[in-house]
Design an enzyme around this catalytic site. Sequence first.
Site, PDB file in Angstrom:
ATOM      1  N   LYS A 159       8.137  -3.429  -3.273  1.00 37.19           N
ATOM      2  CA  LYS A 159       7.587  -4.791  -3.309  1.00 37.19           C
ATOM      3  C   LYS A 159       8.028  -5.400  -4.638  1.00 37.19           C
ATOM      4  O   LYS A 159       7.317  -5.342  -5.643  1.00 37.19           O
ATOM      5  CB  LYS A 159       6.059  -4.727  -3.181  1.00 37.19           C
ATOM      6  CG  LYS A 159       5.395  -6.062  -2.923  1.00 37.19           C
ATOM      7  CD  LYS A 159       3.953  -5.860  -2.500  1.00 37.19           C
ATOM      8  CE  LYS A 159       3.178  -7.172  -2.440  1.00 37.19           C
ATOM      9  NZ  LYS A 159       3.689  -8.135  -1.463  1.00 37.19           N
TER      10      LYS A 159
HETATM   11  N1  PMP Z   1       5.470  -7.557   4.376  1.00 38.65           N
HETATM   12  C1  PMP Z   1       5.671  -8.321   3.288  1.00 38.65           C
HETATM   13  C2  PMP Z   1       7.040  -8.862   3.027  1.00 38.65           C
HETATM   14  C3  PMP Z   1       4.608  -8.610   2.430  1.00 38.65           C
HETATM   15  O1  PMP Z   1       4.795  -9.377   1.351  1.00 38.65           O
HETATM   16  C4  PMP Z   1       3.319  -8.106   2.711  1.00 38.65           C
HETATM   17  C5  PMP Z   1       2.177  -8.423   1.804  1.00 38.65           C
HETATM   18  N2  PMP Z   1       2.073  -7.493   0.760  1.00 38.65           N
HETATM   19  C6  PMP Z   1       3.157  -7.301   3.855  1.00 38.65           C
HETATM   20  C7  PMP Z   1       4.249  -7.055   4.657  1.00 38.65           C
HETATM   21  C8  PMP Z   1       1.832  -6.716   4.197  1.00 38.65           C
HETATM   22  O2  PMP Z   1       1.486  -5.671   3.319  1.00 38.65           O
HETATM   23  P1  PMP Z   1      -0.013  -5.357   2.954  1.00 38.65           P
HETATM   24  O3  PMP Z   1      -0.746  -5.189   4.244  1.00 38.65           O
HETATM   25  O4  PMP Z   1       0.036  -4.075   2.170  1.00 38.65           O
HETATM   26  O5  PMP Z   1      -0.516  -6.487   2.162  1.00 38.65           O
END
Ligand code: PMP
Length: 318
Positions: A159
Site C-alpha cells: 500500500k
Molecule cells: N484496494 C485498494 C486499492 C485500497 O486502497 C483499499 C483500502 N485500503 C482496499 C483495497 C481495501 O483494503 P482494506 O479493506 O484493508 O481497507
Amino acid sequence: MGIKEAKTIWFDGEYIPWGDANVHITAHALHYGSSVFEGIRAYETPDGPAIFRLSDHIDRLFDSAKIHRIAIPFTPEQVEEACRGIIVENGLASAYLRPLVFRGAESLGVTGADCPIQIAVIAFEWGAYLGEAGLTAGVDVGVSSWSRAAPNTFPAMAKAGGNYLSSQLVANEARRHGYAEGVALDHQGYVSEGSGENIFLVKKGKLFTPPVSAAILPGLTRDTVITLARERGYSVTEDRIPREALYVADEVFFTGTAAEITPVRSVDGIPIGAHRRGAITEQIQNDFFGLFDGRTADRWGWLDRVRAARPVAMTAGK
Ligand code: PMP
C-alpha cells in the site's frame, strides 16, 4: 469533502499540533511517491473507542515498507501505541487513522537511499466514504478504461503512495462519467478491484472475489467478509472473474476500510439483481457493523480497545 482537523498529530515519535505537522518541499515522497501507509477505522463501541484489526493493519504497513526496502524507525508495537494514543490525545469517539511512512527531505536522487524515513499517525473523523445513502441504496459503478499494473511492474500488495496514481485515474474517470466509483480490470482483463475497495459478487447464494494475483491490495475488510460469510455457511471462492460475471451477478458489493461494505446496484449502467442492495450483502453488513455495537461477538480479537490513559512521547525503537 475537506478533512475535519483534529488537535494533534503523532509525528516522528511526538505529539505535535495539527498545524505544525509539515514537511519540506524537497521531501522525496512528494516527488516520487515513496511512501507507504494504512487506513484504519476506530469505531465507537459500548466499551469506548476500539480500533478495528489494528495489529493486522500495522503488519501490512511493515510488509509494504519491507517490499520497498523502507526501514521504519519504530517497532510495530510503538506504531500501534501511537494509533491508540492519537485517539486519546484528540478525544475522538470514532476515527479514521492514517499511519504514513515516507522518505523525507535530503536528496532528490531517485533511490532515496539518503533520505530520512519519517512517520506520522493522523486521526480525524470521517463518515461513510461512498456516502451514507450508498450503504443502504447501493452505488452505481463503471468498469474503468484504466487497468491495474501488471505484476512485474510495481507491487500491488504494497500500500504505497505511488500506487494511488492508478487509483486516481480510475476514480476520477468514474466521477467524470457520473459513477460513484470505478472498477479496474487486471492486466489480463479480469476483474481486479475498485480504486480503494475490493469487490465481491454473489451468484446463486455463493460469494466470489478476485484472488491476490489479480493485482488487488489484499484488504482486511475483504478478509473480514470472507471470515464472516464462511461463518454463516456461505461458500467463498477466490477466483478470476470476467467482467461480464459482474453484469449477471445477483449481488455485487465493495469492501474497504473507508467504504466499509458498500452495495453496488449497477455496473456500466446494467442493474445488478433487483437494482438495490441484495439480501446477502445486507446480512453481511449487519454482521460487520454488529461487531461494533455488540450484536456480533468478536471471536477473532479484531477489536483493539483504546485505553483512556494519557499517551506519552516515544523515541525510535530501532
Ligand atoms: N484496494 C485498494 C486499492 C485500497 O486502497 C483499499 C483500502 N485500503 C482496499 C483495497 C481495501 O483494503 P482494506 O479493506 O484493508 O481497507
